[in-house]
Scaffold this active site. Sequence first.
Site, PDB file in Angstrom:
ATOM      1  N   GLU A 153       0.738  -1.189  -0.153  1.00  0.00           N
ATOM      2  CA  GLU A 153       0.055  -0.223  -0.029  1.00  0.00           C
ATOM      3  C   GLU A 153       0.871   1.220   0.010  1.00  0.00           C
ATOM      4  O   GLU A 153       0.889   1.831   1.095  1.00  0.00           O
ATOM      5  CB  GLU A 153      -0.902  -0.052   1.227  1.00  0.00           C
ATOM      6  CG  GLU A 153      -1.947  -1.255   1.328  1.00  0.00           C
ATOM      7  CD  GLU A 153      -3.005  -1.018   2.178  1.00  0.00           C
ATOM      8  OE1 GLU A 153      -2.984  -0.269   3.148  1.00  0.00           O
ATOM      9  OE2 GLU A 153      -3.926  -1.711   2.185  1.00  0.00           O
TER      10      GLU A 153
ATOM     11  N   GLU B 108      -5.840  -8.100   0.078  1.00  0.00           N
ATOM     12  CA  GLU B 108      -6.335  -7.979   1.240  1.00  0.00           C
ATOM     13  C   GLU B 108      -7.688  -7.358   1.229  1.00  0.00           C
ATOM     14  O   GLU B 108      -8.268  -6.579   0.268  1.00  0.00           O
ATOM     15  CB  GLU B 108      -5.760  -6.789   2.015  1.00  0.00           C
ATOM     16  CG  GLU B 108      -4.621  -7.034   2.799  1.00  0.00           C
ATOM     17  CD  GLU B 108      -3.811  -6.043   3.562  1.00  0.00           C
ATOM     18  OE1 GLU B 108      -4.621  -4.891   4.079  1.00  0.00           O
ATOM     19  OE2 GLU B 108      -2.745  -5.715   3.603  1.00  0.00           O
TER      20      GLU B 108
HETATM   21  C1  FCB Z   1      -4.816  -2.048   5.371  1.00  0.00           C
HETATM   22  C2  FCB Z   1      -3.505  -2.593   6.051  1.00  0.00           C
HETATM   23  C3  FCB Z   1      -3.479  -3.659   6.771  1.00  0.00           C
HETATM   24  C4  FCB Z   1      -4.732  -3.422   7.893  1.00  0.00           C
HETATM   25  C5  FCB Z   1      -5.716  -3.274   7.225  1.00  0.00           C
HETATM   26  C6  FCB Z   1      -7.232  -3.132   7.838  1.00  0.00           C
HETATM   27  O1  FCB Z   1      -4.571  -0.799   5.050  1.00  0.00           O
HETATM   28  O2  FCB Z   1      -2.383  -2.710   4.961  1.00  0.00           O
HETATM   29  O3  FCB Z   1      -2.204  -3.445   7.630  1.00  0.00           O
HETATM   30  O4  FCB Z   1      -4.191  -2.321   8.799  1.00  0.00           O
HETATM   31  O5  FCB Z   1      -5.885  -1.985   6.150  1.00  0.00           O
END
Ligand code: FCB
Length: 456
Positions: free
Chosen positions: A182, A367
């Site tokens: 990210e 994610e």
């Molecule tokens: C993302 C992050 C992860 C976690 C989630 C909820 O942005 O990569 O580490 O904090 O959000």
Amino acid sequence: MIADDSPMNSPMNSPLTSMINKLPASFSFGVATSSYQIEGNSFGGCGRSHWDEFARQPDKVFNNEDGAIGCDHYHLFETDLDLIADAGFDSYRFSLSWPRLLPERAGGVNPEGIAFYDRLIDGMLARGLTPNATLYHWDLPLYHAAEGGWQARDTASYFADYTDLVMRHFGDRLAMIAPVNEPWCVSFLSHYWGHHAPGLTSISATAKAMHFIQLAHGLSVQVMRSHGHKQIGCVLNKEFGVPADNSDETARLTALFDGIYNRWFEESVFKGRYPDDVLAILAPYMPEKFELDLPIIASPLDWAGVNYYTRSVIAPDKDEPHFGFKCISGNLPKTDMGWEIAPEGLSYFLRRLASRYAPDLPIYVTENGMANSDRLINGRVDDAARTAYFANHLAEICSLTAEGVPVAGYYAWSLLDNFEWAFGYDKRFGLVHVDFKSQKRTPKSSYYYWQAALNP
Ligand code: FCB
């Protein structure tokens, strides 16, 4: 959408089953975590990161909590790997801690750090789990932060050196690998909004970080390639901007939000350029001759990863000095983070990535998940809302794969409740509940629904 109280919500008839059955047999499922959030950086000779420093400052992190203990994954990793394998997941996305491997400025490699990741990776392989490693999930060594962090070009070079170390020790056992988690969070969120370490609110720092984190990605990819790795990717977070009103000005600002949040990173990685609308604002603050780095940033990849959680409603803000917008609360149902649940945004980005940026690459959702106000009652956690969240996002992926969009895998965030950055241990994202005093793990109902669906 499947309602939280749907009668389908029973482990015998998991709401995830029908989604999983619609996906190609080769589709891979995993869970994701990150080093600072779970390992416990007071163990095993780990060095300090800028998150430790940030957490010490007043009012930055809930209760001034930090990652010193985390989920004590450093000692409990075998239990955690068993949980992943027992659920039927086939891959584990984790990150390596830079300060665990290189704790001091010129102090050499930490043998305990090498030994820990040897045990962890071998533990995955022994259980048939595909390791998917991220090299930087935000735990910047404090000594690099002190020398300018992501505002300094040298940090990108040091990241390339650290990549070489990781490749030499572990590269042949890491089936998939990505340099940075990210980059928007690393740069904009942390240097303009100041919500994450190092907590700056400077346009000049932001422009530099937005470039040098991309350069770090590109240099790292080149090092990975020089070691002959063939499954190198990126992990970009995406947020879907919707205009708060119908005006042309708000439409322009929403496009600018998309530029800063999404296109800056997609365009540089996949097209070797920065978007004009964002560059028009950042140009005065960009590092000299940044253009020369763009071919490095666009080094070819083998897969593309998308992290997706929510959307943002964009409204004009006359007091905002550089970009002129603010994100306001929308009217969709929200998670415990206050994040709106908007699964259609995931489809938008996956389709856009496949059509505009990476037509030849497999795409992984690296994610996706939600914070929920989970309660442990009589040894059980009923998090039906979380299962519904997963099902609703998987439904989007099913439609996309049916359309031919090459989505190849999905990682739920997260295996464990953990240190949720500025929210400390207050927000729970896990499939598995963690009692942070005893470190006891209790699988939630969402874990059992995954298990039922993945083990038909
Ligand atoms: C993302 C992050 C992860 C976690 C989630 C909820 O942005 O990569 O580490 O904090 O959000």
